[in-house]
Structures are given as structure tokens and as C-alpha cells.
Design a protein around this motif. Structure first.
Motif, PDB file in Angstrom:
ATOM      1  N   LYS A   1     -25.338  59.690 -58.242  1.00 44.39           N
ATOM      2  CA  LYS A   1     -26.428  59.451 -57.301  1.00 44.39           C
ATOM      3  C   LYS A   1     -27.595  58.726 -57.970  1.00 44.39           C
ATOM      4  O   LYS A   1     -28.144  57.789 -57.411  1.00 44.39           O
ATOM      5  CB  LYS A   1     -26.901  60.778 -56.710  1.00 44.39           C
ATOM      6  N   THR A   2     -27.978  59.140 -59.191  1.00 47.16           N
ATOM      7  CA  THR A   2     -29.144  58.535 -59.844  1.00 47.16           C
ATOM      8  C   THR A   2     -28.903  57.061 -60.159  1.00 47.16           C
ATOM      9  O   THR A   2     -29.815  56.256 -60.070  1.00 47.16           O
ATOM     10  CB  THR A   2     -29.509  59.277 -61.144  1.00 47.16           C
ATOM     11  N   ALA A   3     -27.666  56.708 -60.522  1.00 49.28           N
ATOM     12  CA  ALA A   3     -27.338  55.314 -60.810  1.00 49.28           C
ATOM     13  C   ALA A   3     -26.975  54.570 -59.536  1.00 49.28           C
ATOM     14  O   ALA A   3     -26.903  53.349 -59.524  1.00 49.28           O
ATOM     15  CB  ALA A   3     -26.186  55.228 -61.815  1.00 49.28           C
ATOM     16  N   ASN A   4     -26.711  55.339 -58.450  1.00 47.39           N
ATOM     17  CA  ASN A   4     -26.344  54.775 -57.158  1.00 47.39           C
ATOM     18  C   ASN A   4     -25.112  53.873 -57.281  1.00 47.39           C
ATOM     19  O   ASN A   4     -25.036  52.827 -56.649  1.00 47.39           O
ATOM     20  CB  ASN A   4     -27.518  54.023 -56.542  1.00 47.39           C
ATOM     21  N   THR A   5     -24.176  54.309 -58.121  1.00 43.66           N
ATOM     22  CA  THR A   5     -22.957  53.537 -58.320  1.00 43.66           C
ATOM     23  C   THR A   5     -21.882  54.430 -58.920  1.00 43.66           C
ATOM     24  O   THR A   5     -22.169  55.522 -59.397  1.00 43.66           O
ATOM     25  CB  THR A   5     -23.205  52.310 -59.222  1.00 43.66           C
ATOM     26  N   ALA A   6     -20.665  53.943 -58.913  1.00 37.92           N
ATOM     27  CA  ALA A   6     -19.562  54.639 -59.568  1.00 37.92           C
ATOM     28  C   ALA A   6     -19.384  54.054 -60.959  1.00 37.92           C
ATOM     29  O   ALA A   6     -19.477  52.845 -61.153  1.00 37.92           O
ATOM     30  CB  ALA A   6     -18.282  54.492 -58.755  1.00 37.92           C
ATOM     31  N   LYS A   7     -19.152  54.920 -61.924  1.00 34.25           N
ATOM     32  CA  LYS A   7     -18.954  54.504 -63.312  1.00 34.25           C
ATOM     33  C   LYS A   7     -17.616  55.036 -63.802  1.00 34.25           C
ATOM     34  O   LYS A   7     -17.191  56.125 -63.423  1.00 34.25           O
ATOM     35  CB  LYS A   7     -20.066  55.045 -64.228  1.00 34.25           C
ATOM     36  N   SER A   8     -16.985  54.273 -64.661  1.00 31.37           N
ATOM     37  CA  SER A   8     -15.733  54.672 -65.278  1.00 31.37           C
ATOM     38  C   SER A   8     -16.059  55.435 -66.565  1.00 31.37           C
ATOM     39  O   SER A   8     -16.692  54.891 -67.461  1.00 31.37           O
ATOM     40  CB  SER A   8     -14.903  53.423 -65.572  1.00 31.37           C
ATOM     41  N   ILE A   9     -15.636  56.699 -66.630  1.00 31.14           N
ATOM     42  CA  ILE A   9     -15.921  57.556 -67.779  1.00 31.14           C
ATOM     43  C   ILE A   9     -14.593  58.011 -68.381  1.00 31.14           C
ATOM     44  O   ILE A   9     -13.712  58.502 -67.671  1.00 31.14           O
ATOM     45  CB  ILE A   9     -16.755  58.798 -67.366  1.00 31.14           C
ATOM     46  N   ALA A  10     -14.465  57.870 -69.694  1.00 26.18           N
ATOM     47  CA  ALA A  10     -13.233  58.256 -70.386  1.00 26.18           C
ATOM     48  C   ALA A  10     -12.974  59.749 -70.210  1.00 26.18           C
ATOM     49  O   ALA A  10     -13.892  60.563 -70.259  1.00 26.18           O
ATOM     50  CB  ALA A  10     -13.330  57.908 -71.866  1.00 26.18           C
ATOM     51  N   LYS A  11     -11.695  60.104 -70.012  1.00 22.30           N
ATOM     52  CA  LYS A  11     -11.334  61.510 -69.832  1.00 22.30           C
ATOM     53  C   LYS A  11     -11.642  62.345 -71.066  1.00 22.30           C
ATOM     54  O   LYS A  11     -11.907  63.526 -70.964  1.00 22.30           O
ATOM     55  CB  LYS A  11      -9.850  61.635 -69.473  1.00 22.30           C
ATOM     56  N   ASP A  12     -11.632  61.718 -72.239  1.00 23.51           N
ATOM     57  CA  ASP A  12     -11.895  62.466 -73.461  1.00 23.51           C
ATOM     58  C   ASP A  12     -13.372  62.469 -73.853  1.00 23.51           C
ATOM     59  O   ASP A  12     -13.719  62.892 -74.955  1.00 23.51           O
ATOM     60  CB  ASP A  12     -11.033  61.940 -74.613  1.00 23.51           C
ATOM     61  N   TYR A  13     -14.260  62.046 -72.960  1.00 18.58           N
ATOM     62  CA  TYR A  13     -15.695  62.040 -73.235  1.00 18.58           C
ATOM     63  C   TYR A  13     -16.186  63.484 -73.307  1.00 18.58           C
ATOM     64  O   TYR A  13     -16.205  64.212 -72.312  1.00 18.58           O
ATOM     65  CB  TYR A  13     -16.440  61.248 -72.153  1.00 18.58           C
ATOM     66  N   ALA A  14     -16.580  63.915 -74.493  1.00 17.82           N
ATOM     67  CA  ALA A  14     -16.884  65.320 -74.762  1.00 17.82           C
ATOM     68  C   ALA A  14     -18.157  65.817 -74.084  1.00 17.82           C
ATOM     69  O   ALA A  14     -18.288  67.009 -73.820  1.00 17.82           O
ATOM     70  CB  ALA A  14     -16.984  65.541 -76.268  1.00 17.82           C
ATOM     71  N   GLU A  15     -19.103  64.940 -73.798  1.00 16.97           N
ATOM     72  CA  GLU A  15     -20.395  65.378 -73.265  1.00 16.97           C
ATOM     73  C   GLU A  15     -20.426  65.475 -71.744  1.00 16.97           C
ATOM     74  O   GLU A  15     -21.486  65.730 -71.166  1.00 16.97           O
ATOM     75  CB  GLU A  15     -21.492  64.440 -73.763  1.00 16.97           C
TER      76      GLU A  15
END
Length: 177
Positions: A31-45
Motif C-alpha cells: 500500500k505505501t509503495a502503491n505497487t506490487a514488488k517482486s520479493i525473493a522467497k528467501d528474503y530473511a527480513e
């Protein structure tokens, strides 16, 4: 496994909803970026706030439902613009375009009018970015290629960041994310 519809929290983008899962990445709408982002499945945070588990429960929202809703919102917002504050030092200022040939007439433009046009360009670029991310036919490679043009456009427009009161509204090229 995080399923479509799961709610997550990203340290940079904030809260989001998983709208698509791939073999290595999640597509998450923030919502804050008002867009969809691709995030790696192994992103620990990436913190999972609510996990749907990947299985669709009766009466749940499907990916197609989310895409249709997102497309509807984007279409409605096509002609809207976000109220973005201009830095106060530019209030009531003017911009003068002066040709080298002094026999030609210059053009004086109120800065707030110019700023409004810059914000509209930014909002249209964001809309194009969202349409690309939500597109059903484009491949991931095609989406990435088109995103690179948008990112380059943002980078070209960073000159005008001095007009923005708040840095969250400014243009960012590939070097700031």
C-alpha cells in the motif's frame, strides 16, 4: 510456504499482501509503495503477519479477484492525482524560460503549475508501472525490460526533486532502492 492473500511486513515497503507466488519470488502489493514488488522467497527480513498457507479456503479471495480489483482501482485512479506538497521556498515563485536569442520572447510559468505537471508525470509513470506488474500476458522478462525504462525515466526526473517538500514523493532511479 506463504500463500496468495497472506499478509506480510517488509522493512522498507511496509505492510503488503501476497498476490502471486512463483518458484523463487513472491509478488507482493504494498500500500505505501502503491505497487506490487517482486520479493525473493528467501528474503530473511520479510515478516509474515498472517499466512493463508497456500490453500484457498471456501469464500476466500483468488488471485483473479485481486487482479480484477487492482485493475478496477487503477482504472478509477487514471485521471486522479495525489495531493503532493511543494517545498514552501517555491511558493508563489515563477520559472523563466529565456531563449538565447534575445529578440525572441521568453516564457514565465508559475512554479506551482510546473510542479503540478511534474507530479502528474510521476503519477502516470507509477500507473504504467502498476499496469505492467499486473499484466496477465507479459512474461517476467518483458516486465523487467519495461520496468527498466520506467526506472531510467525516474532517474532522468530526479533533477526536479528539489521542488518536493517530502522526500517520499521524490523521483528515484535505480540507485536509491
Amino acid at each position: 510456504m506463504i500463500g496468495v492473500g497472506s499478509r506480510v511486513n517488509h522493512p522498507h515497503y511496509g505492510r503488503g499482501v501476497v498476490v502471486e507466488t512463483g518458484s523463487e519470488f513472491y509478488m507482493i502489493w504494498f500500500k505505501t509503495a502503491n505497487t506490487a514488488k517482486s520479493i525473493a522467497k528467501d528474503y530473511a527480513e520479510l515478516d509474515v503477519l498472517e499466512n493463508t498457507g497456500g490453500g484457498a479456503a471456501p469464500g476466500s479471495v483468488s488471485l483473479a479477484d485481486i487482479e480484477q480489483a487492482l485493475d478496477s482501482v487503477l482504472t478509477q485512479r487514471l485521471h486522479e492525482f495525489q495531493l503532493v506538497p511543494m517545498a514552501t521556498k517555491w511558493n508563489d515563485g515563477t520559472m523563466l524560460l529565456k531563449p538565447k536569442d534575445e529578440s525572441l520572447q521568453g516564457k514565465e510559468i508559475p512554479i506551482d503549475v510546473f510542479f503540478h505537471k511534474i507530479v502528474m508525470v510521476r503519477d502516470r509513470l507509477r500507473l504504467i508501472e502498476q499496469k505492467i506488474n499486473a499484466h496477465k500476458v507479459l512474461t517476467d522478462a518483458e516486465k523487467i525490460e519495461l520496468q527498466q525504462y520506467i526506472t531510467a525515466s525516474y532517474g532522468s526526473l530526479t533533477t526536479f526533486n528539489i521542488l518536493f517538500k517530502e522526500t517520499i514523493h521524490q523521483f528515484r532511479g535505480s540507485g536509491k532502492e
